[in-house]
Design an enzyme around this catalytic site. Sequence first.
Site, PDB file in Angstrom:
ATOM      1  CG  ASP A 195      10.666  -1.317   6.040  1.00 25.66           C
ATOM      2  OD1 ASP A 195       9.433  -1.473   6.164  1.00 25.66           O
ATOM      3  OD2 ASP A 195      11.357  -1.964   5.238  1.00 25.66           O
ATOM      4  N   GLY A 197      17.180 -10.426   6.296  1.00 25.88           N
ATOM      5  CA  GLY A 197      16.551 -10.757   5.017  1.00 25.88           C
ATOM      6  C   GLY A 197      15.264 -11.542   5.171  1.00 25.88           C
ATOM      7  N   GLY A 255      12.322 -10.071   6.139  1.00 22.02           N
ATOM      8  CA  GLY A 255      11.167  -9.179   6.044  1.00 22.02           C
ATOM      9  C   GLY A 255      10.811  -8.488   7.347  1.00 22.02           C
ATOM     10  CB  ILE A 280      -0.899  -0.019   1.283  1.00 16.90           C
ATOM     11  CG1 ILE A 280      -1.989  -1.082   1.141  1.00 16.90           C
ATOM     12  CG2 ILE A 280      -1.522   1.329   1.569  1.00 16.90           C
ATOM     13  CD1 ILE A 280      -2.932  -0.849   0.003  1.00 16.90           C
ATOM     14  CG  ASP A 281       5.034   0.840   0.756  1.00 17.30           C
ATOM     15  OD1 ASP A 281       4.466   0.140  -0.105  1.00 17.30           O
ATOM     16  OD2 ASP A 281       6.207   0.648   1.126  1.00 17.30           O
ATOM     17  CB  SER A 285      12.564  -3.783   8.782  1.00 21.52           C
ATOM     18  OG  SER A 285      12.561  -2.914   7.714  1.00 21.52           O
ATOM     19  CB  SER A 286      17.706  -6.990   9.822  1.00 17.96           C
ATOM     20  OG  SER A 286      18.123  -7.291   8.511  1.00 17.96           O
ATOM     21  CD  GLU A 319      17.139  -0.178   2.945  1.00 15.59           C
ATOM     22  OE1 GLU A 319      17.209   0.026   4.165  1.00 15.59           O
ATOM     23  OE2 GLU A 319      16.700  -1.246   2.477  1.00 15.59           O
TER      24      GLU A 319
HETATM   25  P1  ADP Z   1      15.513  -7.184   5.876  1.00 16.45           P
HETATM   26  O1  ADP Z   1      15.577  -5.707   6.024  1.00 16.45           O
HETATM   27  O2  ADP Z   1      14.176  -7.699   5.469  1.00 16.45           O
HETATM   28  O3  ADP Z   1      16.048  -7.939   7.049  1.00 16.45           O
HETATM   29  P2  ADP Z   1      17.412  -6.610   3.790  1.00 16.45           P
HETATM   30  O4  ADP Z   1      17.951  -7.419   2.667  1.00 16.45           O
HETATM   31  O5  ADP Z   1      16.779  -5.307   3.483  1.00 16.45           O
HETATM   32  O6  ADP Z   1      16.456  -7.572   4.630  1.00 16.45           O
HETATM   33  O7  ADP Z   1      18.605  -6.268   4.805  1.00 16.45           O
HETATM   34  C1  ADP Z   1      19.447  -7.292   5.286  1.00 16.45           C
HETATM   35  C2  ADP Z   1      20.889  -6.811   5.285  1.00 16.45           C
HETATM   36  O8  ADP Z   1      21.108  -5.893   6.383  1.00 16.45           O
HETATM   37  C3  ADP Z   1      21.866  -7.948   5.535  1.00 16.45           C
HETATM   38  O9  ADP Z   1      22.193  -8.613   4.313  1.00 16.45           O
HETATM   39  C4  ADP Z   1      23.057  -7.211   6.128  1.00 16.45           C
HETATM   40  O10 ADP Z   1      23.849  -6.612   5.111  1.00 16.45           O
HETATM   41  C5  ADP Z   1      22.407  -6.088   6.926  1.00 16.45           C
HETATM   42  N1  ADP Z   1      22.243  -6.496   8.344  1.00 16.45           N
HETATM   43  C6  ADP Z   1      21.102  -6.599   9.033  1.00 16.45           C
HETATM   44  N2  ADP Z   1      21.320  -7.004  10.305  1.00 16.45           N
HETATM   45  C7  ADP Z   1      22.659  -7.167  10.433  1.00 16.45           C
HETATM   46  C8  ADP Z   1      23.514  -7.574  11.500  1.00 16.45           C
HETATM   47  N3  ADP Z   1      23.054  -7.872  12.718  1.00 16.45           N
HETATM   48  N4  ADP Z   1      24.847  -7.660  11.245  1.00 16.45           N
HETATM   49  C9  ADP Z   1      25.327  -7.349  10.033  1.00 16.45           C
HETATM   50  N5  ADP Z   1      24.571  -6.963   9.002  1.00 16.45           N
HETATM   51  C10 ADP Z   1      23.248  -6.852   9.174  1.00 16.45           C
HETATM   52 MG    MG Z   2      15.262  -4.245   4.493  1.00 18.63          MG
END
Ligand code: ADP
Ligand code: MG
Length: 401
Positions: A187, A136, A138, A49-50, A140-141, A175
């Site tokens: 996010d 990775g 979903g 939706i965003d 939002s790491s 980003e």
């Molecule tokens: P999502 O945001 O859904 O988790 P993304 O592909 O957008 O997936 O982001 C994941 C990326 O963020 C990882 O491939 C890595 O590069 C980075 N990342 C996230 N958490 C960490 C962490 N704890 N340590 C190192 N890199 C991280």
């Molecule tokens: Mg992400």
Amino acid sequence: MQEIRADHSETVSMPPFLAQEFVHLYGPGDHEVRSFFAPGRANLIGEHIDYNGGLVMPAAVTLGIAAACRLRSDHLVRLHSSDDPLAVEIDLDRPIEPDPARGWGNYPAGVLRELFLQGVDLKGTDVLFTTTLPQGAGLSSSAAMEVLTAFSFLALAKAPASDLRAIALLCQKAENQFIGVNCGIMDQFAVALGKEDCALLLDCESQEYHYVPVALGAHALVIMNTSRQRRLADSKYNERRAECDAVLQLLGADAPRNGLVHALWSDVLCHVSDPVLRRRARHVISEQVRVEQACRVLAAGDLAAFGRLLTESHASLRDDYEVTGPHLDAIVSAALQTPGCLGARMTGAGFGGCAIALVEQAEIPDFTALVQSAYLAATGLEPAFYVTHAADGVHETTRKG
Ligand code: ADP
Ligand code: MG
């Protein structure tokens, strides 16, 4: 705008091993080791939706990334992650540019560059990240890593964040431009502005937001990780965006200026004959109605109705928008057949990653066991479960005294 209160750090704890591990890694130092935490997020409802100009309803969750940080006496930033063996070093006296060899370190590096461009007095710092957030999946790491970096470095520069919305926008820019991922604002907003027991009702067009209480009572939010990478997500995401643009083109003079969510279904029926495009539009328009209904039923404390909306959202994403895929469908269907589950849906872009379920707390042990075995039998993959609730956004966790 939200001020960070000085006593805020007392309400949460940092992983006790983090400070020890930090000193083990970097050795003793003159400055204090400060710690910070940024949560991941789950979008509760309002999916795809965003970019259609609508309302989304994400919540920060209790899983997240913690950072231990200590100032150095030079202009070097050294970064380690307990989740990735690659050690990263950034010289603040040189221009910060994207560098594939820097791997995960590009996420914090992109944020440091934005802070530098905004005139923040960045200081040489040693940082150790540790996480409970799957990468990775979903949740939002990436946004958690970005917002955590911005918040920590602002605090260390003695310019503590008073405008978390500005931090979210800065991180989204990093980003988009440094990592090259065309994400929306949801996010970073959720990670920066999350609030305990609340979801964020965010208007992706105007960037206005307010909090919606998510009092779960005897229920909890169970995040179900399909353990399936979101392989098709990027190409299908672009395809869906193009399909929504195609619907707007066909609507011609009847196309709303502020996004497809504002289109009338009667106009779609009149102008759009292609059955696939019609279904895409039906998801967008009906999902927006579900977000509005979700606000109402949550305000009334009607969790059963909220659960039904989650399940209807999943069906719409499966049948009309076609972004779920067999793994998300299998885990949601297993969840819905299990006692104590009020509703379930995929969350995020789709095609793998995570789903959420609203589950009665007393039933959670049985729920996870039953969903685990049904999902394993259907797909051959081991799922993971995280029991969580709506949580606070980024904050400092340094223990005082
Ligand atoms: P999502 O945001 O859904 O988790 P993304 O592909 O957008 O997936 O982001 C994941 C990326 O963020 C990882 O491939 C890595 O590069 C980075 N990342 C996230 N958490 C960490 C962490 N704890 N340590 C190192 N890199 C991280
Ligand atoms: Mg992400």
